[in-house]
Design an enzyme around this catalytic site. Sequence first.
Site, PDB file in Angstrom:
ATOM      1  N   ASN A   4      12.784  12.015 -13.059  1.00  0.00           N
ATOM      2  CA  ASN A   4      12.139  13.320 -13.028  1.00  0.00           C
ATOM      3  C   ASN A   4      12.436  14.016 -11.698  1.00  0.00           C
ATOM      4  O   ASN A   4      12.563  13.374 -10.646  1.00  0.00           O
ATOM      5  CB  ASN A   4      10.640  13.234 -13.324  1.00  0.00           C
ATOM      6  CG  ASN A   4       9.880  12.235 -12.484  1.00  0.00           C
ATOM      7  OD1 ASN A   4      10.419  11.243 -12.027  1.00  0.00           O
ATOM      8  ND2 ASN A   4       8.600  12.500 -12.272  1.00  0.00           N
ATOM      9  N   CYS A  13      11.952  16.390 -16.666  1.00  0.00           N
ATOM     10  CA  CYS A  13      11.601  14.999 -16.961  1.00  0.00           C
ATOM     11  C   CYS A  13      12.818  14.083 -16.831  1.00  0.00           C
ATOM     12  O   CYS A  13      13.973  14.521 -16.935  1.00  0.00           O
ATOM     13  CB  CYS A  13      11.053  14.884 -18.379  1.00  0.00           C
ATOM     14  SG  CYS A  13       9.390  15.537 -18.599  1.00  0.00           S
ATOM     15  N   GLU A  37      13.860  11.903 -18.975  1.00  0.00           N
ATOM     16  CA  GLU A  37      14.635  11.872 -20.222  1.00  0.00           C
ATOM     17  C   GLU A  37      15.615  13.043 -20.269  1.00  0.00           C
ATOM     18  O   GLU A  37      16.759  12.894 -20.717  1.00  0.00           O
ATOM     19  CB  GLU A  37      13.700  11.953 -21.435  1.00  0.00           C
ATOM     20  CG  GLU A  37      12.765  10.767 -21.585  1.00  0.00           C
ATOM     21  CD  GLU A  37      11.436  10.956 -20.847  1.00  0.00           C
ATOM     22  OE1 GLU A  37      11.407  11.655 -19.816  1.00  0.00           O
ATOM     23  OE2 GLU A  37      10.435  10.390 -21.321  1.00  0.00           O
TER      24      GLU A  37
HETATM   25  N1  THU Z   1       7.504  12.772 -16.857  1.00  0.00           N
HETATM   26  C1  THU Z   1       8.751  12.313 -17.203  1.00  0.00           C
HETATM   27  O1  THU Z   1       9.703  12.442 -16.434  1.00  0.00           O
HETATM   28  N2  THU Z   1       8.885  11.707 -18.386  1.00  0.00           N
HETATM   29  C2  THU Z   1       7.873  11.407 -19.255  1.00  0.00           C
HETATM   30  O2  THU Z   1       8.112  10.803 -20.295  1.00  0.00           O
HETATM   31  C3  THU Z   1       6.490  11.820 -18.929  1.00  0.00           C
HETATM   32  C4  THU Z   1       6.343  12.679 -17.724  1.00  0.00           C
HETATM   33  C5  THU Z   1       7.338  13.374 -15.533  1.00  0.00           C
HETATM   34  C6  THU Z   1       7.123  14.847 -15.493  1.00  0.00           C
HETATM   35  C7  THU Z   1       6.416  15.006 -14.143  1.00  0.00           C
HETATM   36  O3  THU Z   1       7.407  15.070 -13.120  1.00  0.00           O
HETATM   37  C8  THU Z   1       5.648  13.727 -13.980  1.00  0.00           C
HETATM   38  O4  THU Z   1       6.206  12.804 -14.907  1.00  0.00           O
HETATM   39  C9  THU Z   1       4.158  13.859 -14.223  1.00  0.00           C
HETATM   40  O5  THU Z   1       3.915  14.458 -15.437  1.00  0.00           O
END
Ligand code: THU
Length: 135
Positions: free
Chosen positions: A44, A55, A57
Amino acid sequence: MSQSQNTLQQQALTVRENAYAPYSNFRVGAAIRAISGQVYTGCNVENVAYPEGTCAEAGAIAAMVAAGETRLTEVYVIADSPHPVTPCGGCRQKLAEFATGDVVITMANLDGAEERITLADLLPGAFGEHHLDNS
Ligand code: THU
């Protein structure tokens, strides 16, 4: 755990170290295997303008597409959460663009807990290409 899952786990853990999450302090790593067998990773990347953050992913998917691949067969996501972290709604839709419903997503935390779920179960009633067919 299978050998290939072990590799995905290792790579997701490694890329998580590079997560840029100064606002949430919630670091996430994702590793996806493309149909070629190649693994692509992402973390992220947050932004002071919060909605601009991306994110893990999404980063892994972008790396896969940038390398010329558009089909994925396995996903592994890991974070330091009490329960294995699930892809957000937007990421479920992003994964669905490049995966069939039977693709397994492994969600994990740093304590070694893992949960596996298919994309079809993560995103029931997914909006798909067939919805665009208005002919
Ligand atoms: N986040 C991800 O990168 N992937 C996920 O599956 C859930 C949430 C990140 C977004 C943000 O930077 C942090 O986690 C908190 O929500």
